[in-house]
Design a protein around this motif. Structure first.
Motif, mmCIF file in Angstrom:
data_model
loop_
_atom_site.group_PDB
_atom_site.id
_atom_site.type_symbol
_atom_site.label_atom_id
_atom_site.label_comp_id
_atom_site.label_asym_id
_atom_site.label_seq_id
_atom_site.Cartn_x
_atom_site.Cartn_y
_atom_site.Cartn_z
ATOM 1 N N LYS A 28 8.578 88.084 74.337
ATOM 2 C CA LYS A 28 9.534 87.618 73.334
ATOM 3 C C LYS A 28 10.330 86.419 73.847
ATOM 4 N N SER A 29 10.680 86.438 75.128
ATOM 5 C CA SER A 29 11.455 85.328 75.688
ATOM 6 C C SER A 29 10.616 84.061 75.799
ATOM 7 N N LEU A 30 9.439 84.179 76.404
ATOM 8 C CA LEU A 30 8.633 82.999 76.702
ATOM 9 C C LEU A 30 7.792 82.525 75.534
ATOM 10 N N SER A 31 7.812 83.268 74.433
ATOM 11 C CA SER A 31 7.124 82.770 73.237
ATOM 12 C C SER A 31 7.875 81.584 72.626
ATOM 13 N N ASP A 32 9.128 81.412 73.030
ATOM 14 C CA ASP A 32 9.884 80.227 72.630
ATOM 15 C C ASP A 32 9.478 79.096 73.569
ATOM 16 N N ASN A 33 8.621 78.218 73.100
ATOM 17 C CA ASN A 33 8.035 77.180 73.951
ATOM 18 C C ASN A 33 9.048 76.163 74.468
ATOM 19 N N ARG A 34 10.270 76.198 73.943
ATOM 20 C CA ARG A 34 11.279 75.279 74.450
ATOM 21 C C ARG A 34 11.643 75.584 75.898
ATOM 22 N N GLY A 58 2.689 91.842 67.403
ATOM 23 C CA GLY A 58 2.287 91.259 66.132
ATOM 24 C C GLY A 58 2.421 89.751 66.112
ATOM 25 N N ASP A 59 3.121 89.230 65.139
ATOM 26 C CA ASP A 59 3.224 87.787 64.928
ATOM 27 C C ASP A 59 4.031 87.151 66.057
ATOM 28 N N LEU A 60 3.322 86.598 67.030
ATOM 29 C CA LEU A 60 3.978 86.072 68.219
ATOM 30 C C LEU A 60 3.247 84.813 68.672
ATOM 31 N N ASN A 61 3.991 83.752 68.830
ATOM 32 C CA ASN A 61 3.410 82.480 69.262
ATOM 33 C C ASN A 61 3.399 82.431 70.790
ATOM 34 N N PHE A 62 2.397 83.075 71.384
ATOM 35 C CA PHE A 62 2.367 83.174 72.846
ATOM 36 C C PHE A 62 0.951 82.904 73.345
ATOM 37 N N SER A 63 0.820 81.859 74.140
ATOM 38 C CA SER A 63 -0.455 81.569 74.788
ATOM 39 C C SER A 63 -0.213 81.414 76.274
ATOM 40 N N VAL A 78 2.662 79.089 79.834
ATOM 41 C CA VAL A 78 2.988 80.255 80.643
ATOM 42 C C VAL A 78 1.766 80.584 81.487
ATOM 43 N N ASN A 79 1.991 80.856 82.768
ATOM 44 C CA ASN A 79 0.899 81.195 83.679
ATOM 45 C C ASN A 79 0.936 82.694 83.994
ATOM 46 N N VAL A 357 19.871 72.943 78.678
ATOM 47 C CA VAL A 357 18.971 74.073 78.417
ATOM 48 C C VAL A 357 19.523 74.914 77.264
ATOM 49 N N ASP A 358 20.817 75.293 77.363
ATOM 50 C CA ASP A 358 21.414 76.119 76.325
ATOM 51 C C ASP A 358 21.339 75.443 74.967
ATOM 52 N N GLU A 359 21.642 74.131 74.947
ATOM 53 C CA GLU A 359 21.632 73.388 73.684
ATOM 54 C C GLU A 359 20.231 73.338 73.098
ATOM 55 N N LYS A 360 19.233 73.123 73.957
ATOM 56 C CA LYS A 360 17.841 73.025 73.491
ATOM 57 C C LYS A 360 17.369 74.346 72.892
ATOM 58 N N ILE A 361 17.652 75.460 73.590
ATOM 59 C CA ILE A 361 17.169 76.755 73.131
ATOM 60 C C ILE A 361 17.928 77.213 71.885
ATOM 61 N N SER A 362 19.181 76.757 71.743
ATOM 62 C CA SER A 362 20.004 77.207 70.631
ATOM 63 C C SER A 362 19.735 76.449 69.338
#
Length: 363
Positions: A28-34, A58-63, A78-79, A357-362
């Motif tokens: 869930k954390s690393l599915s945010d590609n930012r 389920g619906d998760l943008n994770f590669s 993500v490695n 970082v905070d601004e980008k993720i937010s």
């Protein structure tokens, strides 16, 4: 704002108990590609374990990219560092030996990478203290394991949030054994680590530290306990002689009830629940556990395996994300600290990159 690829820190992640919420939190954390703008993540687990939980969410943008060594790190994905290849039965919500055994495989591989400098920081997912016990792992948690693995004399379990930091003199001990471990030497050791960490890891030049009492009402001048007069006050006095800005001992109930913690950069509590109950009450969801005193950086969320919700797509990744942010912040603060030591006239904000970082993720 993003960090050039060659300057991005490599952040490692342990999977925690295979049957807990660890891998769900990672996904869930690393599915945010930012996040990839600010770090290169390496998850110590297996492709099969990752795919098991990816299907359950389920619906998760994770590669991810699958690797077996650090020469093939992909800075744009993500490695997954495969710590094992065999099929492993995963039973979310179940406390069994398998969950603990593979949690330790992940932990040992990731900690070796941290010690060898292959990763810049490590974020550990929760494990269960009972099912990890074996001839090779007899620790009551991550903190004493890291102490032994890195061969340091002492470390400090430090719970951190935006405006609250609480360190512990004792960690996971039965209550009846706590008083025996409250010694002048232990308190001074923890204070020295705490003071150094606040300066180096959190960019606080002259930290103010509050020390809590052991007994109710700080012992009432010896009426309900003598540890304050015989042990804690002498430890504080010696810490002051070592140029630490330390005040106390404070009665824990009034200290938090009156908001006195807001006047200090950090608090040193005598035992686990004395520090963790107010911390989790005041900072739950954003709290991070940081192991101060190590030559490497390790953070974790401030909660456990949560078997009751494992595999149900209910885990809240807020504290885990905070642990990632914190690891990046500490990397940057340590770099700034070293720069300032080399050139005391250079004073920059330690939060420039962290704020970005905070601004980008937010967004």
């Amino acid at each position: 704002m993003s960090i050039p690829l060659e300057n991005k820190p490599v952040i490692g992640f342990t999977c925690g108990d295979l049957n807990g919420i660890g891998i769900e939190l990672i996904l869930k954390s690393l599915s945010d590609n930012r996040f990839l703008d600010f770090c290169t993540p390496v998850v110590f687990a297996s492709n099969k374990a990752i795919n098991f939980y990816r299907k359950s969410i389920g619906d998760l943008n994770f590669s991810f990219a699958s690797i077996k060594d650090f020469y093939k790190l992909n800075a744009r994905q993500v490695n997954i560092f495969n710590c094992w290849e065999e099929e492993v039965a995963i039973n979310p919500g179940t406390l069994n030996d398998t969950g603990g055994q593979y949690a330790i495989k992940s932990l040992q591989a990731a900690t070796t990478a941290l010690k060898d400098g292959k990763i810049d920081a490590l974020v550990t997912a929760p494990l269960h203290k009972k099912n990890v016990q074996s001839a090779d792992f007899s620790y009551t948690g991550h903190t004493p394991f890291f102490k032994d693995f890195f061969g340091v004399n002492d470390v400090l379990m430090l719970l951190t949030a935006e405006n609250l930091k609480i360190g512990l003199v004792t960690e996971h001990l039965p209550v009846k054994e706590i008083a025996a471990h409250i010694t002048k030497e232990n308190i001074i050791s923890k204070l020295l680590i705490l003071n150094a960490s606040l300066r180096k890891d959190f960019n606080i030049e002259k930290p103010k530290i509050a020390v809590l009492a052991l007994n109710p009402h700080a012992g009432d001048e010896g009426l309900i306990g003598t540890e304050e007069e015989e042990i804690i006050r002498p430890a504080i006095k010696e810490a002051k002689q070592r140029n630490l800005l330390v005040v106390g001992p404070f009665s824990a109930d009034a200290f938090f009830a009156r908001g006195q913690y807001n006047k200090f950069d950090a608090v040193l509590a005598m035992y686990h629940d004395q520090g963790l109950i107010p911390f989790k009450s005041l900072a739950f969801g954003e709290g991070v556990n940081f192991t101060a005193g190590l030559p490497g950086i390790r953070t974790s969320p401030d909660h456990g395996t949560a078997f009751d919700i494992a595999g149900k797509n209910k885990a809240d990744p807020s504290s885990f994300r905070a642990a990632i942010f914190s690891s990046i912040d500490i990397i940057n603060n340590q770099k700034l600290y070293e720069e300032n030591r080399k050139n005391p006239l250079t004073r920059m904000s330690a939060n420039v990159v962290a704020g970005a970082v905070d601004e980008k993720i937010s967004e």
